[in-house]
Design an enzyme around this catalytic site. Structure first.
Site, PDB file in Angstrom:
ATOM      1  N   ASP A  60       0.819  -1.214   0.000  1.00 41.62           N
ATOM      2  CA  ASP A  60       0.000   0.000   0.000  1.00 41.62           C
ATOM      3  C   ASP A  60       0.856   1.269   0.000  1.00 41.62           C
ATOM      4  OD1 ASP A  60      -1.960  -1.890   0.389  1.00 41.62           O
ATOM      5  OD2 ASP A  60      -2.806  -0.952   2.186  1.00 41.62           O
ATOM      6  N   ASP A  61       0.210   2.349  -0.398  1.00 40.67           N
ATOM      7  CA  ASP A  61       0.686   3.732  -0.198  1.00 40.67           C
ATOM      8  C   ASP A  61       1.736   4.202  -1.193  1.00 40.67           C
ATOM      9  OD1 ASP A  61      -1.020   3.520   1.924  1.00 40.67           O
ATOM     10  OD2 ASP A  61       0.478   3.808   3.486  1.00 40.67           O
ATOM     11  N   HIS A 111      -6.258   2.912  -3.891  1.00 40.39           N
ATOM     12  CA  HIS A 111      -6.154   3.158  -2.443  1.00 40.39           C
ATOM     13  C   HIS A 111      -6.475   4.630  -2.143  1.00 40.39           C
ATOM     14  CE1 HIS A 111      -4.970   2.037   1.564  1.00 40.39           C
ATOM     15  NE2 HIS A 111      -3.857   2.741   1.596  1.00 40.39           N
ATOM     16  N   HIS A 115      -5.099   9.330   0.104  1.00 40.65           N
ATOM     17  CA  HIS A 115      -5.120   8.561   1.353  1.00 40.65           C
ATOM     18  C   HIS A 115      -6.122   9.121   2.347  1.00 40.65           C
ATOM     19  CE1 HIS A 115      -3.473   5.871   4.504  1.00 40.65           C
ATOM     20  NE2 HIS A 115      -3.111   5.168   3.463  1.00 40.65           N
ATOM     21  N   HIS A 208       3.783  -2.385   2.924  1.00 36.27           N
ATOM     22  CA  HIS A 208       3.761  -1.034   2.340  1.00 36.27           C
ATOM     23  C   HIS A 208       5.007  -0.787   1.495  1.00 36.27           C
ATOM     24  CE1 HIS A 208       0.869  -0.826   5.623  1.00 36.27           C
ATOM     25  NE2 HIS A 208       0.330   0.218   5.013  1.00 36.27           N
TER      26      HIS A 208
END
Ligand SMILES: [Zn+2]
Length: 253
Positions: A60-61, A111, A115, A208
């Protein structure tokens, strides 16, 4: 104070009275929006248990110009496929990395753009903007819009899910026993232990490809990939994991 306590006691008593017996409508209205509720409706996926030794690594991210290419190199070395839940904002900044993810056989998923944590107070229009802008950023980079969505911090409710579904996306969480907390940099050993110590078929592993500060994820991954490969696991995208399980369901019908 005494009056307040009395009122509170009466409220508890009333709740007990109304929640017992045949008060079905009341009980239905109180049905908890928990994991079992969403899983039974197929609205959210935490893991995909099965007989095959398949697991899904998720990152993620990102994309991040430093960490993501290092992760891609490792995945390539072990013939592993993964799913990258990208932030739209970063996909706009680094379309080349997103393109590379797709070209190397990985799945690119949504995603949100910035955020944004999708709490109840976020209006539908704002949620939709975050999702659509990210779909467009990924499509611009790869030629294909994502099919999967992961809400930041795993926060969602029925209202959020409605918006996500309307955009044609499937919501994906992660196996609770595969939350590596790599974002908090708990130590390479801890990350490795979390994954190897709890591994089960169909796990969706949370990691991540961007963390605040020097990453420990890459070093952990360099130990996880060979070990699980030795144990006979294959690393597939989340969509492949979902498709395999549907195939098995069909064959068993
Ligand atoms: Zn995130």
């Amino acid at each position: 104070m005494r009056a307040y306590r009395m009122a509170a006691a009466l409220a508890v008593l009333a709740a007990l009275l109304f929640s017992t017996g045949s008060g079905l409508p009341f009980a239905a209205a109180e049905a908890p929006y928990n994991r079992a509720y969403y899983e039974s409706r197929g609205e959210v996926v935490w893991e995909v248990p099965g007989n095959e030794k398949l697991v899904a690594l998720t990152f993620d991210d990102g994309p991040d110009p430093e960490d993501t290419p290092r992760i891609l190199e490792l995945l390539k070395r072990y013939g592993a496929r993964a799913t990258f839940f990208v932030m739209g904002k970063k996909a706009v900044q680094h379309p080349d990395i997103v393109r590379r993810e797709a070209l190397e056989g990985h799945e690119v998923a949504n995603h949100t753009f910035s955020h944004l944590v999708l709490r109840r107070s976020v209006p539908s229009g704002r949620i939709r903007e975050e999702i659509v802008a990210t779909q467009e950023a990924v499509a611009a980079a790869t030629g294909q819009a994502p099919q999967l969505f992961r809400p930041p911090e795993g926060v969602f409710d029925p209202h959020v899910l409605e918006v996500i579904k309307r955009e044609g996306l499937q919501t994906i969480m992660w196996s609770w026993h595969q939350d590596t907390h790599d974002w908090s940099r708990p130590g390479v050993n801890r990350i490795v232990k979390t994954v190897l110590g709890h591994i089960r078929n169909g796990d969706i592993i949370l990691m991540h490809d961007y963390v605040h500060g020097p990453t420990q994820t890459v070093d952990a991954l360099a130990r996880i990939l060979p070990k699980l490969t030795d144990e006979g696991y294959r690393f597939v995208t989340v969509s492949e994991l979902l498709n395999r399980s549907r195939l098995v369901d069909k064959n068993n019908d």
